[in-house]
Design an enzyme around this catalytic site. Sequence first.
Site, PDB file in Angstrom:
ATOM      1  N   SER A  96       0.835  -1.192   0.000  1.00 30.88           N
ATOM      2  CA  SER A  96       0.000   0.000   0.000  1.00 30.88           C
ATOM      3  C   SER A  96       0.873   1.247   0.000  1.00 30.88           C
ATOM      4  CB  SER A  96      -0.845  -0.023   1.273  1.00 30.88           C
ATOM      5  OG  SER A  96      -1.393   1.235   1.533  1.00 30.88           O
ATOM      6  N   ALA A  97       0.323   2.318  -0.544  1.00 27.58           N
ATOM      7  CA  ALA A  97       1.014   3.610  -0.508  1.00 27.58           C
ATOM      8  C   ALA A  97       1.217   4.084   0.929  1.00 27.58           C
ATOM      9  CB  ALA A  97       0.210   4.642  -1.281  1.00 27.58           C
ATOM     10  N   LYS A 150       2.237  -4.044   6.732  1.00 25.36           N
ATOM     11  CA  LYS A 150       2.593  -4.075   5.298  1.00 25.36           C
ATOM     12  C   LYS A 150       4.120  -3.978   5.151  1.00 25.36           C
ATOM     13  CE  LYS A 150      -1.431  -4.221   3.157  1.00 25.36           C
ATOM     14  NZ  LYS A 150      -1.856  -5.550   2.707  1.00 25.36           N
ATOM     15  N   TYR A 187      -1.502  -1.139  10.752  1.00 26.73           N
ATOM     16  CA  TYR A 187      -1.816  -1.685   9.422  1.00 26.73           C
ATOM     17  C   TYR A 187      -0.634  -1.451   8.476  1.00 26.73           C
ATOM     18  CZ  TYR A 187      -3.699  -1.674   4.660  1.00 26.73           C
ATOM     19  OH  TYR A 187      -3.877  -1.888   3.307  1.00 26.73           O
TER      20      TYR A 187
HETATM   21  P1  NAD Z   1     -10.996  -6.873   1.251  1.00 33.47           P
HETATM   22  O1  NAD Z   1     -11.201  -6.843   2.725  1.00 33.47           O
HETATM   23  O2  NAD Z   1     -12.177  -6.676   0.383  1.00 33.47           O
HETATM   24  O3  NAD Z   1     -10.274  -8.246   0.834  1.00 33.47           O
HETATM   25  C1  NAD Z   1      -9.381  -8.914   1.685  1.00 33.47           C
HETATM   26  C2  NAD Z   1      -9.880 -10.359   1.809  1.00 33.47           C
HETATM   27  O4  NAD Z   1      -9.004 -11.093   2.660  1.00 33.47           O
HETATM   28  C3  NAD Z   1     -11.272 -10.462   2.425  1.00 33.47           C
HETATM   29  O5  NAD Z   1     -12.101 -11.183   1.536  1.00 33.47           O
HETATM   30  C4  NAD Z   1     -11.055 -11.191   3.741  1.00 33.47           C
HETATM   31  O6  NAD Z   1     -12.152 -12.018   4.057  1.00 33.47           O
HETATM   32  C5  NAD Z   1      -9.788 -11.964   3.458  1.00 33.47           C
HETATM   33  N1  NAD Z   1      -8.975 -12.306   4.647  1.00 33.47           N
HETATM   34  C6  NAD Z   1      -8.564 -11.485   5.641  1.00 33.47           C
HETATM   35  N2  NAD Z   1      -7.812 -12.159   6.511  1.00 33.47           N
HETATM   36  C7  NAD Z   1      -7.731 -13.450   6.079  1.00 33.47           C
HETATM   37  C8  NAD Z   1      -7.109 -14.622   6.553  1.00 33.47           C
HETATM   38  N3  NAD Z   1      -6.403 -14.638   7.693  1.00 33.47           N
HETATM   39  N4  NAD Z   1      -7.250 -15.765   5.849  1.00 33.47           N
HETATM   40  C9  NAD Z   1      -7.964 -15.789   4.710  1.00 33.47           C
HETATM   41  N5  NAD Z   1      -8.591 -14.698   4.205  1.00 33.47           N
HETATM   42  C10 NAD Z   1      -8.473 -13.543   4.881  1.00 33.47           C
HETATM   43  O7  NAD Z   1      -9.870  -5.794   0.910  1.00 33.47           O
HETATM   44  P2  NAD Z   1      -9.362  -5.243  -0.504  1.00 33.47           P
HETATM   45  O8  NAD Z   1      -9.705  -3.819  -0.575  1.00 33.47           O
HETATM   46  O9  NAD Z   1      -9.759  -6.147  -1.586  1.00 33.47           O
HETATM   47  O10 NAD Z   1      -7.798  -5.324  -0.252  1.00 33.47           O
HETATM   48  C11 NAD Z   1      -7.011  -6.411  -0.706  1.00 33.47           C
HETATM   49  C12 NAD Z   1      -5.577  -6.198  -0.272  1.00 33.47           C
HETATM   50  O11 NAD Z   1      -5.106  -4.960  -0.809  1.00 33.47           O
HETATM   51  C13 NAD Z   1      -5.394  -6.106   1.244  1.00 33.47           C
HETATM   52  O12 NAD Z   1      -4.194  -6.743   1.584  1.00 33.47           O
HETATM   53  C14 NAD Z   1      -5.299  -4.615   1.481  1.00 33.47           C
HETATM   54  O13 NAD Z   1      -4.553  -4.328   2.633  1.00 33.47           O
HETATM   55  C15 NAD Z   1      -4.572  -4.161   0.232  1.00 33.47           C
HETATM   56  N6  NAD Z   1      -4.808  -2.730  -0.076  1.00 33.47           N
HETATM   57  C16 NAD Z   1      -6.093  -2.281  -0.184  1.00 33.47           C
HETATM   58  C17 NAD Z   1      -6.320  -0.929  -0.433  1.00 33.47           C
HETATM   59  C18 NAD Z   1      -7.723  -0.383  -0.515  1.00 33.47           C
HETATM   60  O14 NAD Z   1      -7.902   0.821  -0.334  1.00 33.47           O
HETATM   61  N7  NAD Z   1      -8.731  -1.194  -0.809  1.00 33.47           N
HETATM   62  C19 NAD Z   1      -5.240  -0.050  -0.593  1.00 33.47           C
HETATM   63  C20 NAD Z   1      -3.954  -0.560  -0.503  1.00 33.47           C
HETATM   64  C21 NAD Z   1      -3.743  -1.914  -0.245  1.00 33.47           C
HETATM   65  N1  UFG Z   2     -12.130  11.214   3.692  1.00 38.92           N
HETATM   66  C1  UFG Z   2     -13.158  12.054   4.062  1.00 38.92           C
HETATM   67  N2  UFG Z   2     -14.293  11.489   4.561  1.00 38.92           N
HETATM   68  C2  UFG Z   2     -14.460  10.141   4.690  1.00 38.92           C
HETATM   69  C3  UFG Z   2     -13.393   9.285   4.313  1.00 38.92           C
HETATM   70  C4  UFG Z   2     -12.247   9.875   3.824  1.00 38.92           C
HETATM   71  O1  UFG Z   2     -13.053  13.268   3.951  1.00 38.92           O
HETATM   72  O2  UFG Z   2     -15.519   9.699   5.155  1.00 38.92           O
HETATM   73  C5  UFG Z   2     -10.915  11.808   3.093  1.00 38.92           C
HETATM   74  C6  UFG Z   2      -9.628  11.476   3.815  1.00 38.92           C
HETATM   75  O3  UFG Z   2      -9.371  12.424   4.810  1.00 38.92           O
HETATM   76  C7  UFG Z   2      -8.622  11.513   2.655  1.00 38.92           C
HETATM   77  C8  UFG Z   2      -9.434  11.044   1.452  1.00 38.92           C
HETATM   78  O4  UFG Z   2     -10.797  11.253   1.802  1.00 38.92           O
HETATM   79  O5  UFG Z   2      -8.219  12.836   2.408  1.00 38.92           O
HETATM   80  C9  UFG Z   2      -9.238   9.567   1.115  1.00 38.92           C
HETATM   81  O6  UFG Z   2      -9.471   8.797   2.289  1.00 38.92           O
HETATM   82  P1  UFG Z   2      -9.625   7.195   2.226  1.00 38.92           P
HETATM   83  O7  UFG Z   2      -9.931   6.732   3.605  1.00 38.92           O
HETATM   84  O8  UFG Z   2     -10.560   6.838   1.152  1.00 38.92           O
HETATM   85  O9  UFG Z   2      -8.185   6.715   1.760  1.00 38.92           O
HETATM   86  P2  UFG Z   2      -6.764   6.891   2.460  1.00 38.92           P
HETATM   87  O10 UFG Z   2      -5.866   7.558   1.472  1.00 38.92           O
HETATM   88  O11 UFG Z   2      -6.871   7.493   3.786  1.00 38.92           O
HETATM   89  O12 UFG Z   2      -6.329   5.382   2.677  1.00 38.92           O
HETATM   90  C10 UFG Z   2      -6.485   4.386   1.674  1.00 38.92           C
HETATM   91  C11 UFG Z   2      -6.647   3.025   2.350  1.00 38.92           C
HETATM   92  C12 UFG Z   2      -5.396   2.662   3.066  1.00 38.92           C
HETATM   93  C13 UFG Z   2      -4.260   2.705   2.109  1.00 38.92           C
HETATM   94  C14 UFG Z   2      -4.157   4.054   1.456  1.00 38.92           C
HETATM   95  C15 UFG Z   2      -3.089   4.069   0.410  1.00 38.92           C
HETATM   96  O13 UFG Z   2      -7.702   3.077   3.301  1.00 38.92           O
HETATM   97  O14 UFG Z   2      -5.507   1.356   3.552  1.00 38.92           O
HETATM   98  O15 UFG Z   2      -5.396   4.362   0.813  1.00 38.92           O
HETATM   99  O16 UFG Z   2      -3.289   3.024  -0.486  1.00 38.92           O
HETATM  100  F1  UFG Z   2      -3.122   2.463   2.788  1.00 38.92           F
END
Ligand code: NAD
Ligand code: UFG
Length: 336
Positions: free
Chosen positions: A124-125, A152, A148
């Site tokens: 993740s970023a 990572k 979190y």
């Molecule tokens: P998500 O929660 O929809 O998917 C993650 C999946 O992992 C879920 O289906 C959950 O049930 C499963 N899981 C969790 N723990 C587990 C375990 N111990 N064993 C088996 N399954 C398990 O999340 P997503 O948004 O699809 O994210 C996928 C990956 O990308 C994650 O690792 C997340 O940290 C990373 N990521 C997501 C974002 C974002 O904003 N969505 C940004 C950066 C990185």
């Molecule tokens: N924000 C609001 N209101 C909300 C939710 C978010 O104003 O209800 C704002 C936040 O302050 C931020 C922007 O919207 O400025 C984006 O927020 P998000 O929560 O959507 O995303 P983040 O950049 O905070 O974080 C996400 C994921 C992290 C991941 C990160 C970088 O949640 O897990 O992107 O990939 F690490």
Amino acid sequence: MTVLVTGGAGYIGSHTCVELLNQGKKVVVVDNLSNSSEKSLDRVREITGKELDFYQVDLLDKENLTEIFKKHEIESVIHFAGLKAVGESVEKPGLYYHNNVTGSIVLFEVMAEFGVKNIVFSSSATVYGDPASLPITEEFPLSQTNPYGTAKYFIEIILKDLQTADEDLNVAILRYFNPVGAHKSGKIGEDPIGTPNNLMPFISQVAVKKRPEVMVFGDDYDTPDGTGVRDYIHVVDLAKGHIKTLDHLESNPGFVVYNLGKGKGYSVLELIKAFEKASGVEIPYKVVGRRDGDIASSWADPAKAESELGWTAEMGLEEMCEDTWRWQSENPKGFN
Ligand code: NAD
Ligand code: UFG
């Protein structure tokens, strides 16, 4: 070629399964369904007209994970599984380290036992912390602001060490920026359990009147309109980045790291406006205080992924909002 997708029932995982199946790959999903529904995988089958194997298994359950590796000839792993709520990770750090770090270690051990040599990891970023300048390249220093993100970071380091010890291992670390949007079919999309932590699903739930208004977390940041700026990337572009990465792993690159982002930042207010335009629905919002741990701005330099993977995020903000809206309006209760 069989690809094991951990967390494949989740948001990014399900979209990636569609792209893998469309590429003719065999797909095996392992997910404990702690944050997802098996219905997402039925929809993946509907979209692609193809089968995949699903096991409701926890990564911490080494015995059952091993059985899956015995049953299928797995060539590569895409490792999405993990908990992802930043706020919850501050309250329950032990849970996050155990589930995300220990779960990953168990997976890497089983991979090693079965000689599986290719892994793509969802980073993740967030590992860049508050960047000193923009755009963010892969060479920027890493820092952690919450458990979190630290998890990572730890997993990245563990994979680096494993690759140093075994030069046949191919590891791709993908640092995602802000995934949004949904598949064009409207059949799969983001379905957060409880109150969404992220901005886009919050906006779309306000649009279907599930929530009254968006809380804008601060308008006093050093950004053009004072609200936080992020690099939003369409989840289908992101999923396609995984296919390109798997192709790249076939050339035995060793240890590689890529930013997957669009390379452009949009503010909270810009996202709200773009969503209103795409949906035709007015989105009420209220400016409240900053959220702890948030940074002003973050966007990627995606040049490395472009030159080495031949990948770019093609879809713009308009499509991200249109596709989110199609998914949310056709499935106001998500998969339920
Ligand atoms: P998500 O929660 O929809 O998917 C993650 C999946 O992992 C879920 O289906 C959950 O049930 C499963 N899981 C969790 N723990 C587990 C375990 N111990 N064993 C088996 N399954 C398990 O999340 P997503 O948004 O699809 O994210 C996928 C990956 O990308 C994650 O690792 C997340 O940290 C990373 N990521 C997501 C974002 C974002 O904003 N969505 C940004 C950066 C990185
Ligand atoms: N924000 C609001 N209101 C909300 C939710 C978010 O104003 O209800 C704002 C936040 O302050 C931020 C922007 O919207 O400025 C984006 O927020 P998000 O929560 O959507 O995303 P983040 O950049 O905070 O974080 C996400 C994921 C992290 C991941 C990160 C970088 O949640 O897990 O992107 O990939 F690490």
